[in-house]
Every structure is written in structure tokens, then in C-alpha cells.
Write an enzyme that holds these catalytic residues in place. Structure first.
Site, short mmCIF file in Angstrom:
data_model
loop_
_atom_site.label_atom_id
_atom_site.label_comp_id
_atom_site.label_asym_id
_atom_site.label_seq_id
_atom_site.Cartn_x
_atom_site.Cartn_y
_atom_site.Cartn_z
N CYS A 32 0.86 -1.18 0.00
CA CYS A 32 0.00 0.00 0.00
C CYS A 32 0.90 1.23 0.00
O CYS A 32 2.06 1.15 -0.38
CB CYS A 32 -1.00 -0.01 1.16
SG CYS A 32 -0.30 0.24 2.80
N ARG A 38 -3.48 -0.57 5.27
CA ARG A 38 -4.01 -1.64 4.42
C ARG A 38 -3.08 -2.84 4.28
O ARG A 38 -3.49 -3.98 4.51
CB ARG A 38 -4.36 -1.09 3.04
CG ARG A 38 -5.50 -0.10 3.08
CD ARG A 38 -5.73 0.56 1.76
NE ARG A 38 -4.72 1.59 1.52
CZ ARG A 38 -4.64 2.31 0.42
NH1 ARG A 38 -5.49 2.10 -0.57
NH2 ARG A 38 -3.73 3.25 0.29
N ASP A 150 -8.32 3.46 1.19
CA ASP A 150 -7.46 3.91 2.27
C ASP A 150 -8.32 4.41 3.44
O ASP A 150 -9.08 5.37 3.29
CB ASP A 150 -6.55 5.04 1.77
CG ASP A 150 -5.46 5.40 2.76
OD1 ASP A 150 -5.50 4.92 3.91
OD2 ASP A 150 -4.55 6.15 2.36
#
Length: 191
Positions: A32, A38, A150
């Protein structure tokens, strides 16, 4: 030995002993932006599921960020809390940036969104053997979701949603491994 154990675990039966050291190894890297929300969540979920299946030693899972501004920091406390509530331990993970050698050292690098995938495609060394692709095409229940959003600038619900998506995609990874299918189809993978 890996395939029968995955099939056994997916059917709900106890997984038994850890595979022999000679078992084939697979290395998966979750990617990420900053490696604090994440990708460490996806790493923690997959590690947990592999351990439950008795495959923690056979398949290595890591995570990294396209940016290094959180290097050596633990995951976001909100991610840690949400994961812990579901039985996943992210507390020992530390953020790190994606390195050029990761494209050779990992077999599959899974991006959380298209931005990460494009970033990796531009920086992937030409001789690298690792395949890159998106995580969400591996999901089974959330097939209409293309990316893991996100959660950083939102509230707790965003971190719960990331967990929902990560659990689904990681179940898809285990299912594909049990069926002896590649993690990334030709349409999903970039070499």
C-alpha cells in the site's frame, strides 16, 4: 502436502502438524502507500489464516509501502485495534518501503489499489521474476470491489471495511492455493 492441508482446513477440519521443511515455499508481499493501514492488515490476516491451516512455515507473507515516510513505525493504532478485535495481531509489524529486490525475492506482490500497481509497474526491474497484481480480484464475496480503500483519513468503520475486504481476499488466496490455481490469472498479473 500443502494442497491436502488447505483442502482440509477449508472444509473446517483441524489442520494438523506444520508442513515439512522441504515443502514448496511461496512468498507474498502486500503493498500500500505507507505500510501502516491496508498492507499490514492484509499481511496479518493472511499470516493468521495460513497459521490456522498449518501453513505458516510454508508460505512467507510480508508487507511494504510505496513510500517510506513511516519506516520502522508500527501500524496505525486504529488498524491494530480493529484487527485485534477479530483475533489478528499486527503489533509486531513495522512499516518499510518497497525495495527493488522485493520484486525478485517475492513471488507475488499484491497492490491494494491501482495507484500502487502503477507505481510498482514503473519501478519493477526488467529481470525481476515476481508477479504484480491487485489483491481484490482474489476476493470471493466482494467481487465488485476493485480496490482496498485507504481508511487513514476516516473513522473506525473504514478499518473494519479494510478487514472485511482483506479477509475475503485472503480466503480467496487460500482457496486458489488449495485448487492449485495461480494467484494471479494472466489478465490480472504483470510480469
Amino acid at each position: 502436502m500443502i494442497i491436502p492441508r488447505l483442502k482440509q482446513w477449508l472444509s473446517g477440519e483441524p489442520a494438523g502438524l506444520t508442513p515439512a521443511p522441504a515443502a514448496a515455499r511461496l512468498r507474498i508481499l502486500m503493498v500500500c502507500t505507507g505500510n501502516i493501514c491496508r498492507s499490514p492488515t492484509a499481511e496479518g490476516v493472511l499470516r493468521h489464516k495460513l497459521a490456522q491451516a498449518g501453513l505458516g512455515a510454508a508460505i512467507h507473507v510480508g508487507s511494504a509501502g510505496t513510500q517510506g515516510y513511516h519506516t520502522a513505525e508500527p501500524p496505525d493504532p486504529r488498524a491494530v485495534r480493529a484487527a485485534a478485535a477479530r483475533g489478528y495481531d499486527l503489533s509486531r509489524l513495522r512499516a518499510r518501503p518497497l525495495r527493488p529486490e522485493d520484486f525478485q525475492q517475492f513471488d507475488v506482490l499484491l497492490a491494494m489499489d491501482q495507484t500502487h500497481l502503477a507505481w510498482m509497474a514503473k519501478r519493477r526491474p526488467p529481470q525481476a521474476s515476481g508477479q504484480i497484481g491487485l489483491l481484490m480480484p482474489l476476493a470471493r464475496r466482494h467481487r465488485a470491489v476493485a480496490e482496498v480503500p485507504d481508511p487513514y483519513y476516516g473513522g473506525p468503520a473504514g478499518f473494519e471495511h479494510v478487514l472485511d475486504l482483506g479477509e475475503d481476499a485472503c480466503d480467496g488466496i487460500l482457496e486458489r492455493l488449495a485448487q492449485q490455481k495461480p494467484l494471479l490469472d494472466a489478465a490480472d498479473a504483470r510480469r
